[in-house]
Design an enzyme around this catalytic site. Structure first.
Site, PDB file in Angstrom:
ATOM      1  N   LYS A 155       0.857  -1.190   0.000  1.00  0.00           N
ATOM      2  CA  LYS A 155       0.000   0.000   0.000  1.00  0.00           C
ATOM      3  C   LYS A 155       0.895   1.242   0.000  1.00  0.00           C
ATOM      4  O   LYS A 155       1.893   1.283   0.720  1.00  0.00           O
ATOM      5  CB  LYS A 155      -0.859  -0.008   1.268  1.00  0.00           C
ATOM      6  CG  LYS A 155      -2.247   0.531   1.079  1.00  0.00           C
ATOM      7  CD  LYS A 155      -3.085   0.334   2.322  1.00  0.00           C
ATOM      8  CE  LYS A 155      -4.505   0.786   2.106  1.00  0.00           C
ATOM      9  NZ  LYS A 155      -5.282  -0.020   1.200  1.00  0.00           N
ATOM     10  N   LYS A 164      -6.529   6.047   4.361  1.00  0.00           N
ATOM     11  CA  LYS A 164      -7.294   5.090   5.160  1.00  0.00           C
ATOM     12  C   LYS A 164      -7.383   5.535   6.619  1.00  0.00           C
ATOM     13  O   LYS A 164      -8.431   5.411   7.245  1.00  0.00           O
ATOM     14  CB  LYS A 164      -6.658   3.707   5.051  1.00  0.00           C
ATOM     15  CG  LYS A 164      -7.554   2.589   5.522  1.00  0.00           C
ATOM     16  CD  LYS A 164      -7.111   1.254   4.991  1.00  0.00           C
ATOM     17  CE  LYS A 164      -8.030   0.168   5.485  1.00  0.00           C
ATOM     18  NZ  LYS A 164      -7.752  -1.113   4.888  1.00  0.00           N
ATOM     19  N   GLU A 224      -1.948  -9.170   4.619  1.00  0.00           N
ATOM     20  CA  GLU A 224      -3.302  -9.548   4.195  1.00  0.00           C
ATOM     21  C   GLU A 224      -3.196 -10.501   3.017  1.00  0.00           C
ATOM     22  O   GLU A 224      -2.505 -10.217   2.038  1.00  0.00           O
ATOM     23  CB  GLU A 224      -4.115  -8.317   3.777  1.00  0.00           C
ATOM     24  CG  GLU A 224      -5.575  -8.713   3.503  1.00  0.00           C
ATOM     25  CD  GLU A 224      -6.381  -7.652   2.766  1.00  0.00           C
ATOM     26  OE1 GLU A 224      -7.301  -7.110   3.371  1.00  0.00           O
ATOM     27  OE2 GLU A 224      -6.081  -7.380   1.583  1.00  0.00           O
ATOM     28  N   GLU A 251     -14.939  -5.522 -12.358  1.00  0.00           N
ATOM     29  CA  GLU A 251     -15.855  -4.745 -11.516  1.00  0.00           C
ATOM     30  C   GLU A 251     -15.142  -3.509 -10.964  1.00  0.00           C
ATOM     31  O   GLU A 251     -15.706  -2.430 -10.905  1.00  0.00           O
ATOM     32  CB  GLU A 251     -16.370  -5.640 -10.380  1.00  0.00           C
ATOM     33  CG  GLU A 251     -17.486  -5.029  -9.574  1.00  0.00           C
ATOM     34  CD  GLU A 251     -17.013  -4.410  -8.264  1.00  0.00           C
ATOM     35  OE1 GLU A 251     -17.853  -3.882  -7.555  1.00  0.00           O
ATOM     36  OE2 GLU A 251     -15.799  -4.422  -7.975  1.00  0.00           O
ATOM     37  N   HIS A 252     -13.876  -3.695 -10.568  1.00  0.00           N
ATOM     38  CA  HIS A 252     -13.087  -2.586 -10.020  1.00  0.00           C
ATOM     39  C   HIS A 252     -12.926  -1.481 -11.063  1.00  0.00           C
ATOM     40  O   HIS A 252     -13.118  -0.304 -10.783  1.00  0.00           O
ATOM     41  CB  HIS A 252     -11.719  -3.115  -9.577  1.00  0.00           C
ATOM     42  CG  HIS A 252     -10.909  -2.107  -8.831  1.00  0.00           C
ATOM     43  ND1 HIS A 252      -9.941  -1.347  -9.430  1.00  0.00           N
ATOM     44  CD2 HIS A 252     -10.941  -1.714  -7.543  1.00  0.00           C
ATOM     45  CE1 HIS A 252      -9.420  -0.541  -8.530  1.00  0.00           C
ATOM     46  NE2 HIS A 252     -10.003  -0.749  -7.381  1.00  0.00           N
TER      47      HIS A 252
HETATM   48  P1  0O2 Z   1      -6.601  -2.901  -2.759  1.00  0.00           P
HETATM   49  O1  0O2 Z   1      -5.569  -2.070  -3.435  1.00  0.00           O
HETATM   50  O2  0O2 Z   1      -7.233  -3.944  -3.649  1.00  0.00           O
HETATM   51  O3  0O2 Z   1      -6.107  -3.495  -1.472  1.00  0.00           O
HETATM   52  P2  0O2 Z   1     -11.266  -1.492   4.149  1.00  0.00           P
HETATM   53  O4  0O2 Z   1      -9.978  -2.244   3.863  1.00  0.00           O
HETATM   54  O5  0O2 Z   1     -11.252  -0.791   5.457  1.00  0.00           O
HETATM   55  O6  0O2 Z   1     -11.690  -0.638   2.986  1.00  0.00           O
HETATM   56  P3  0O2 Z   1     -12.358  -3.885   5.041  1.00  0.00           P
HETATM   57  O7  0O2 Z   1     -13.770  -4.304   5.389  1.00  0.00           O
HETATM   58  O8  0O2 Z   1     -11.340  -3.898   6.109  1.00  0.00           O
HETATM   59  O9  0O2 Z   1     -12.409  -2.512   4.291  1.00  0.00           O
HETATM   60  O10 0O2 Z   1     -11.789  -4.758   3.907  1.00  0.00           O
HETATM   61  P4  0O2 Z   1     -12.537  -5.779   2.966  1.00  0.00           P
HETATM   62  O11 0O2 Z   1     -13.739  -5.152   2.331  1.00  0.00           O
HETATM   63  O12 0O2 Z   1     -12.699  -7.048   3.700  1.00  0.00           O
HETATM   64  O13 0O2 Z   1     -11.420  -5.956   1.860  1.00  0.00           O
HETATM   65  C1  0O2 Z   1     -10.909  -4.865   1.173  1.00  0.00           C
HETATM   66  C2  0O2 Z   1     -10.251  -5.368  -0.106  1.00  0.00           C
HETATM   67  O14 0O2 Z   1     -11.018  -6.433  -0.658  1.00  0.00           O
HETATM   68  C3  0O2 Z   1     -10.252  -4.280  -1.174  1.00  0.00           C
HETATM   69  O15 0O2 Z   1      -9.046  -3.611  -1.072  1.00  0.00           O
HETATM   70  C4  0O2 Z   1     -10.356  -5.072  -2.466  1.00  0.00           C
HETATM   71  O16 0O2 Z   1      -9.090  -5.596  -2.835  1.00  0.00           O
HETATM   72  C5  0O2 Z   1     -11.230  -6.225  -2.064  1.00  0.00           C
HETATM   73  N1  0O2 Z   1     -12.678  -5.949  -2.226  1.00  0.00           N
HETATM   74  C6  0O2 Z   1     -13.597  -5.878  -1.244  1.00  0.00           C
HETATM   75  N2  0O2 Z   1     -14.817  -5.666  -1.746  1.00  0.00           N
HETATM   76  C7  0O2 Z   1     -14.690  -5.591  -3.083  1.00  0.00           C
HETATM   77  C8  0O2 Z   1     -15.634  -5.393  -4.169  1.00  0.00           C
HETATM   78  O17 0O2 Z   1     -16.849  -5.233  -3.990  1.00  0.00           O
HETATM   79  N3  0O2 Z   1     -15.101  -5.390  -5.436  1.00  0.00           N
HETATM   80  C9  0O2 Z   1     -13.783  -5.575  -5.692  1.00  0.00           C
HETATM   81  N4  0O2 Z   1     -13.362  -5.561  -6.956  1.00  0.00           N
HETATM   82  N5  0O2 Z   1     -12.870  -5.761  -4.684  1.00  0.00           N
HETATM   83  C10 0O2 Z   1     -13.315  -5.763  -3.403  1.00  0.00           C
HETATM   84  P5  0O2 Z   1      -8.945  -2.057  -1.421  1.00  0.00           P
HETATM   85  O18 0O2 Z   1      -8.637  -1.351  -0.159  1.00  0.00           O
HETATM   86  O19 0O2 Z   1     -10.162  -1.611  -2.184  1.00  0.00           O
HETATM   87  O20 0O2 Z   1      -7.723  -1.888  -2.347  1.00  0.00           O
END
Ligand code: 0O2
Length: 244
Positions: free
Chosen positions: A90, A98, A184, A199-200
């Protein structure tokens, strides 16, 4: 005369007015120079570099563990459970964003204790049961501690997103210390990766009218369902081939 001051960091990130008010601009620059302790700033930069390097080492450790498991499985079963592995760190800007989003103080303690996805590894598998097999094998290792597990395959997100997420802690051995770092791990199939990537990309298309955005979200959720069915079908085909 050489007027470059190489010890001075650039003035990035400061808001400098662009409306031609040169006296305001001069005041801001003067304030910035007066209030900034450059030695402290340099210290923070070094500390951040060292922390990021520890996360990078932890990523290497976890990646190696998956590569070893893949190698061993392919010897025993003549197929690779892992299709590919991606790692990412990150960026400091995303870490800061964040912390701000979560209303947390911006300091090293918050970074280490509150942000668990600074080091991220994505393991893309051929079949759904490989995901659980690999996760179990990783978690059985005695230097790995499970911090958090979120099964978005058994319980997909509203968007349709599926993956198994683990946050693990792994020791890294430095020159004169042992440090425990969080990593992670996202495990998903090729179909889940295909869906999540598209989707992203589509989600970040801006300026869509609300009704169209809702329609697209529904379509994407339906696509996620279809791709989950494909995963189930492919696994059944594999079972027939392997078991006769
Ligand atoms: P990157 O660069 O991919 O890591 P938070 O991390 O606080 O936003 P939470 O609940 O702690 O949220 O995390 P969550 O939702 O369990 O997991 C976050 C990561 O899962 C995201 O990272 C995405 O990689 C993936 N993700 C979660 N939901 C979706 C979704 O609906 N669509 C897609 N394409 N990916 C998802 P980041 O932070 O977005 O970025």
């Amino acid at each position: 005369m050489d007027t470059k001051n190489t010890s001075m960091p650039p003035l990035r990130g400061k808001i400098i007015p662009t409306n031609g008010d040169s006296s305001a601009m001069a005041r801001q620059i003067a304030d910035f120079l007066e209030n900034t302790d450059f030695s402290q700033m340099q210290e923070s930069v070094e500390k951040l570099k060292s922390l990021m390097s520890c996360y990078q080492c932890a990523l290497l450790e976890v990646e190696t563990k998956f590569r070893v498991l893949n190698e061993q499985f392919s010897l025993r079963h003549e197929r690779n459970p892992i299709d590919s592995i991606k790692t990412r760190m990150k960026s400091p800007e995303s870490i800061r964003e964040k912390l701000v989003r979560k209303n947390l103080p911006i300091n090293f303690h918050s970074v280490e204790s509150e942000i668990s996805d600074i080091a991220g590894i994505r393991v893309i598998c051929a079949f759904v049961d490989d995901i659980y097999m690999l996760a179990d094998c990783l978690l059985q290792q005695d230097d790995i501690t499970l911090i958090e597990r979120q099964d978005y395959i058994a319980h997909p997100k509203e968007s349709g997103y599926r993956s198994l997420h683990l946050v693990v802690e792994v020791p890294i051995f430095l020159q004169d210390e042992k440090k425990f770092m969080k990593v992670e791990v996202q495990l998903r199939t090729i179909a889940m990766e295909f869906w999540a990537n598209l989707e992203h990309k589509l989600r970040y298309k801006k300026n869509l009218p609300e009704n169209l955005a809702t329609l697209i979200a529904a379509e994407l959720t339906e696509c996620a369902e279809m791709s989950a069915q494909l995963d189930v079908k492919m696994q059944k085909v594999r079972d027939v081939i392997e078991n006769g």
